[in-house]
Design an enzyme around this catalytic site. Structure first.
Site, PDB file in Angstrom:
ATOM      1  N   HIS A 264       0.827  -0.703   0.282  1.00  0.00           N
ATOM      2  CA  HIS A 264       0.142  -0.072  -0.443  1.00  0.00           C
ATOM      3  C   HIS A 264       0.960   1.226   0.202  1.00  0.00           C
ATOM      4  CE1 HIS A 264      -3.474   2.296   1.216  1.00  0.00           C
ATOM      5  NE2 HIS A 264      -2.783   3.127   1.047  1.00  0.00           N
ATOM      6  N   GLU A 265       2.121   1.745   0.691  1.00  0.00           N
ATOM      7  CA  GLU A 265       2.695   2.702   0.469  1.00  0.00           C
ATOM      8  C   GLU A 265       3.576   2.680  -0.407  1.00  0.00           C
ATOM      9  OE1 GLU A 265       1.735   4.252   3.199  1.00  0.00           O
ATOM     10  OE2 GLU A 265       0.412   3.328   4.619  1.00  0.00           O
ATOM     11  N   HIS A 268       2.153   5.089  -2.389  1.00  0.00           N
ATOM     12  CA  HIS A 268       1.696   5.997  -2.315  1.00  0.00           C
ATOM     13  C   HIS A 268       3.493   6.799  -3.105  1.00  0.00           C
ATOM     14  CE1 HIS A 268      -1.447   6.717  -0.263  1.00  0.00           C
ATOM     15  NE2 HIS A 268      -1.362   6.125   0.783  1.00  0.00           N
ATOM     16  N   GLU A 294      -4.999   8.427  -2.839  1.00  0.00           N
ATOM     17  CA  GLU A 294      -4.702   6.710  -2.532  1.00  0.00           C
ATOM     18  C   GLU A 294      -5.353   6.242  -3.333  1.00  0.00           C
ATOM     19  OE1 GLU A 294      -5.643   5.005   0.731  1.00  0.00           O
ATOM     20  OE2 GLU A 294      -4.785   6.583   0.393  1.00  0.00           O
TER      21      GLU A 294
END
Length: 497
Positions: A264-265, A268, A294
């Site tokens: 997930h990170e 980003h 997001e």
């Protein structure tokens, strides 16, 4: 040379923001406990310096003069974004900002103490103060920006998003999900009956999990000459594009929580590292709002890392780092069932891809009513319970800590932020559909561990565009259409139906 003055100002602000970002990331990862007081003083001073520098009265004159200069198209876009940011930064009086900051700090402190005690009665008065100030802020911003009050708050997180456009999308999604959640749970039960869920046995050494995460980051395209992975209490992606600070957290009894956090990170981080370097000192060169950010993390986590073809590639790598024996009873189908598990629950941050949007829609509806004055803080627990019961079949009436007290956002005055989470999921699905059309063999590439195609598409259509366009315009330019909930709905039906 007023545009040149704005560019020089941009470089000065970039330096201050760089210092704040790295000091803040270090505080969460490496700072000794005793450094907290002075670190808070330093960061507070830098925030004050940044606000002072960004709102200096002469900037308005520079913007006005630059508007009459002969600028290139790129410079005009940069000026427009600079003006938007300046207007938003200067429309609140300094004394109001101080009052708001104090109220939010007090509310957050109470929240941390009283949530654990399930004590809504003593928390509500502090939240009432925050909501009163949020209504005041919304009206001041609305007057300055020529927007409706709640639109003016959403503008702070996703420029260009408006209730008139967002609400019908989320309403359609809600109507679908209320019926689909039971269907997805039934389909899952049938799959579990045919193939019972399996668990893997730890312990999984933290160092081995770390090496696994690093290898996944590298495969996905993370540039380790401009970033690093650390450990923090809560995973985040911070720092600056030239020095991205990513974190995760580890458990030794299982490895998926940490790995999915890393993925997930990384989404980003890839966005930050992919932004146009030549424009990093200008607002137009920075990331386009929370929903788009997001969408990049959820693209990696949900569109890629929840898919069976991803795990065809990933499982051998997991086994290499964690050991064949640990995964002997698990194959691709088992891990896909685990990461795509659907479950009704009270807590937003623990929710799965299917139920999560209902948690967000509930908050979106309630905070519109709070800002609009049709709902008061004292009535929130009942209103929350009614929606939670209708949407997910769960009652929170005697359990505010798992209801309206579960998030820090409202305590911190963050109204208009929640929609970004689910809008990001919808945008990620829409981007994936466009990529599949552009690259029909993209799933074969992913199964081979080749992410260059998906990264090239996102670099061209999202990352390098930065903040040239509003969130809706950027999405339409990238995918050919405005936000379309049918794409996300089709994605959920295919994966969970």
């Amino acid at each position: 040379m007023s545009f040149a003055d704005l560019e020089a100002l941009g470089r000065k602000l970039e330096s201050i923001e760089h210092a704040i970002a790295i000091l803040s990331a270090d505080e969460a990862t490496n700072m000794p406990v005793g450094g907290g007081e002075k670190r808070a003083e330093s960061v507070s001073f830098l925030h004050g310096l940044r606000h002072e520098t960004a709102t200096a009265p002469e900037i308005g004159d520079w913007i006005a003069k630059a508007e009459s200069e002969d600028l290139s198209e790129e410079q005009q876009l940069a000026l427009r974004e600079f003006k938007r940011v300046y207007t938003n930064a200067t429309c609140l009086p300094a004394d109001f900002v101080r009052r708001k900051s104090q109220a939010e700090m007090r509310s957050e402190q109470l929240w941390r103490d009283l949530r654990a005690k399930n004590d809504w009665a003593n928390f509500a008065p502090a939240l009432e103060g925050v909501v009163a100030l949020a209504r005041e802020e919304a009206q001041m911003r609305a007057d300055a920006l020529g927007l409706a009050p709640y639109d003016a708050l959403m503008e702070q997180f996703d420029p260009g998003n408006r209730v008139a456009d967002v609400a019908p999308v989320l309403e359609k999604l809600k109507s679908f999900l209320i019926d689909f959640v039971p269907e997805a749970l039934e389909a899952q039960a049938r799959r579990h009956e045919a193939r019972p869920p399996k668990t893997v046995k730890g312990p999984f050494a933290i160092e081995k999990q770390r090496e696994l995460g690093l290898s996944m980051m590298q495969a996905l395209g993370f540039d380790f000459t401009h970033g690093r992975l650390d450990v923090s209490h809560h995973p985040f992606c911070g720092g600056v594009p030239t020095d991205v600070r990513m974190t995760t957290r580890y458990r030794t009894d299982e490895f998926l929580t940490s790995l999915m956090g890393v993925l997930h990170e990384t989404g980003h981080a890839l966005y930050e590292q992919g932004l146009p370097k030549a424009l990093s000192h200008m607002a137009v060169g920075q990331a386009r709002g929370m929903a788009m950010h997001e969408s990049q993390s959820l693209f990696v986590e949900q569109q890629l890392a929840h898919a069976p073809r991803f795990w065809e590639w990933a499982m051998p790598i997991v086994a290499t780092h964690l050991g064949e024996g640990a995964l002997a009873s698990w194959d691709v189908e088992d891990v896909v069932a685990e990461v795509n598990k659907v479950e009704r629950g009270y807590i937003r941050v623990d929710a799965d891809e299917v139920t999560y949007p209902l948690h967000i829609i509930l908050r979106f509806e309630l905070e519109q009513a709070l800002i609009g004055g049709t709902l008061e803080v004292t009535d929130v627990p009942e209103a929350w319970d009614a929606k939670m019961t209708e949407y997910l079949g769960l009652s929170t009436i005697d359990n505010p800590k798992d209801g309206p007290m579960q998030d820090v956002h409202w305590s911190a005055g963050l109204f208009g932020y929640f929609p970004s989470y689910t809008l990001g999921a919808l945008i990620a699905a829409q981007q994936w559909q466009s990529i599949e059309k552009a690259m029909p063999n993209v799933l074969d590439q992913i199964a081979a561990g080749d992410f260059s195609g998906v990264n090239a598409w996102r670099a061209e259509n999202i990352w390098q565009q930065a903040s040239r366009y509003s969130t809706p315009d950027l999405l339409k330019r990238a995918t050919g259409e405005t936000l379309n909930p049918d794409i996300f709905i089709a994605h959920l039906k295919k994966r969970y139906g």
